[in-house]
Design a protein around this motif. Sequence first.
Motif, PDB file in Angstrom:
ATOM      1  N   THR A   1      -7.007  -0.677   1.288  1.00 36.48           N
ATOM      2  CA  THR A   1      -5.593  -0.407   1.032  1.00 36.48           C
ATOM      3  C   THR A   1      -4.894  -0.106   2.349  1.00 36.48           C
ATOM      4  O   THR A   1      -5.347   0.748   3.117  1.00 36.48           O
ATOM      5  CB  THR A   1      -5.404   0.777   0.076  1.00 36.48           C
ATOM      6  N   VAL A   2      -3.810  -0.823   2.598  1.00 31.98           N
ATOM      7  CA  VAL A   2      -3.000  -0.604   3.803  1.00 31.98           C
ATOM      8  C   VAL A   2      -1.611  -0.162   3.358  1.00 31.98           C
ATOM      9  O   VAL A   2      -0.898  -0.911   2.681  1.00 31.98           O
ATOM     10  CB  VAL A   2      -2.891  -1.886   4.649  1.00 31.98           C
ATOM     11  N   ASP A   3      -1.236   1.059   3.696  1.00 27.34           N
ATOM     12  CA  ASP A   3       0.085   1.592   3.395  1.00 27.34           C
ATOM     13  C   ASP A   3       0.923   1.481   4.666  1.00 27.34           C
ATOM     14  O   ASP A   3       0.732   2.242   5.620  1.00 27.34           O
ATOM     15  CB  ASP A   3      -0.025   3.052   2.949  1.00 27.34           C
ATOM     16  N   LEU A   4       1.852   0.509   4.685  1.00 23.55           N
ATOM     17  CA  LEU A   4       2.656   0.281   5.890  1.00 23.55           C
ATOM     18  C   LEU A   4       3.768   1.307   6.047  1.00 23.55           C
ATOM     19  O   LEU A   4       4.341   1.459   7.128  1.00 23.55           O
ATOM     20  CB  LEU A   4       3.247  -1.129   5.863  1.00 23.55           C
ATOM     21  N   ASN A   5       4.127   1.971   4.957  1.00 26.43           N
ATOM     22  CA  ASN A   5       5.129   3.045   5.006  1.00 26.43           C
ATOM     23  C   ASN A   5       6.434   2.578   5.640  1.00 26.43           C
ATOM     24  O   ASN A   5       7.022   3.256   6.476  1.00 26.43           O
ATOM     25  CB  ASN A   5       4.565   4.248   5.774  1.00 26.43           C
ATOM     26  N   ARG A   6       6.922   1.400   5.201  1.00 23.01           N
ATOM     27  CA  ARG A   6       8.167   0.860   5.765  1.00 23.01           C
ATOM     28  C   ARG A   6       9.021   0.151   4.709  1.00 23.01           C
ATOM     29  O   ARG A   6       9.949  -0.584   5.059  1.00 23.01           O
ATOM     30  CB  ARG A   6       7.879  -0.077   6.941  1.00 23.01           C
ATOM     31  N   GLY A   7       8.705   0.320   3.431  1.00 18.65           N
ATOM     32  CA  GLY A   7       9.487  -0.331   2.382  1.00 18.65           C
ATOM     33  C   GLY A   7       8.869  -0.053   1.026  1.00 18.65           C
ATOM     34  O   GLY A   7       8.129   0.917   0.849  1.00 18.65           O
ATOM     35  N   ILE A   8       9.141  -0.949   0.058  1.00 20.38           N
ATOM     36  CA  ILE A   8       8.613  -0.745  -1.296  1.00 20.38           C
ATOM     37  C   ILE A   8       7.855  -1.967  -1.810  1.00 20.38           C
ATOM     38  O   ILE A   8       7.340  -1.956  -2.928  1.00 20.38           O
ATOM     39  CB  ILE A   8       9.750  -0.403  -2.288  1.00 20.38           C
TER      40      ILE A   8
END
Length: 405
Positions: A375-382
């Motif tokens: 799992t990669v959470d880019l934390n830049r959108g939805i």
Amino acid sequence: MAVNLQAAADKDILSIDGVQVYVGQAGIKKTGRDDITLIVLNSANSVGAVFTQNRFCAAPVQIAKQHLAGHYPIRALIINTGNANAGTGKKGRDDALLVCQSVAKQLSCAPGQVLPFSTGVILEPLPAEKIIAALPKVKPVHWTQAAAAIMTTDTVPKAASRQVIIDGKPVRFTGIAKGAGMIHPNMATMLGFIFTDAAIAQPVWQQLVRDAAQTSFNAITVDGDTSTNDSFVAVATGKSGMTKIQSFDDANCAAVAAALSDLALELAQAIVRDGEGASKLITVSVKNAHTVAEARQVGYAIARSPLVKTAFYASDPNLGRILCAIGYAGIADLDTDKLKVYLGSVLVAENGGRAAGYTEEAGQAVMNEAEITITVDLNRGIAAAEIYTCDLSKEYVAINADYRS
């Protein structure tokens, strides 16, 4: 060596009203097994299709596109294995047409009502005369035998079914697929066929098929090679007795779309589970991206990395390779200090480096599993997307080195 994949039992695969299935031996394969499949359809149907985007697309792909553009009611699909009829120029197209003409004569329909499909070795002339000679001898079979007849390097036949209730009527979906290597969008070497007795207008069905392909057959990779022959075709016979769906606003459209997409995903994942030499199924889940396209871009950078895939084959938690792949995915303004990476439920990386609580033992425990999620959470959108892949083993090299022998 397929990952948690077994051949379906005949009793679990549903027949579809308006569809008859036949197989035969044309002698294209050296193994002496069934190598042609004929699927006969009732005259009233809707057909949706998605094909490879490889510019060297095979002759049968070109002919199938032409026939679908002719707006005929499609009456038959003819599939051969052992020869791709790709890289064969005009002669290949002529051969594919000859096969269509022979099927049409046998079924008393027009050649344009027949869709041809081929899979196997590229740059070899299609032995059309063998297929034509075998057509009168095909025998009716169950779907599982048809799934076996379209295999190339697959180790397991791929077939699955779904049933939903619409307008109080049971609506059935059955699909078969083949593929194990040369798998990568757009599309993946794969053939996928789904049949349903749902009643749905052609334009609506075509869009549902495109949508289903995007999250299934166009969301897998084994080796990063996009084939010349990839085809995903879905046929709706309209025989279920349900009221025909005429628009996307129809209350029943969502149920049909969900069943189609779910079945397509199971078949696509079966291809990855049976990836040549595969011992692990890997899901790359990218979330909180700016766009779905961005999420897929990052997902594919990880999923097609030979270094990532070989580490998973060795069950080696050399997880810096995942960060490296994210970094070269091509997201120019990516803030690496904000993203998080998980292996299963284990937090591996945050704040631009190794997570404070990560241990090699925790990573190793996940790497030993047969099915793993990154799992990669880019934390830049939805936006989010999932990509499915497998590990890369020594057996992959051996299979492809010996493919023509």
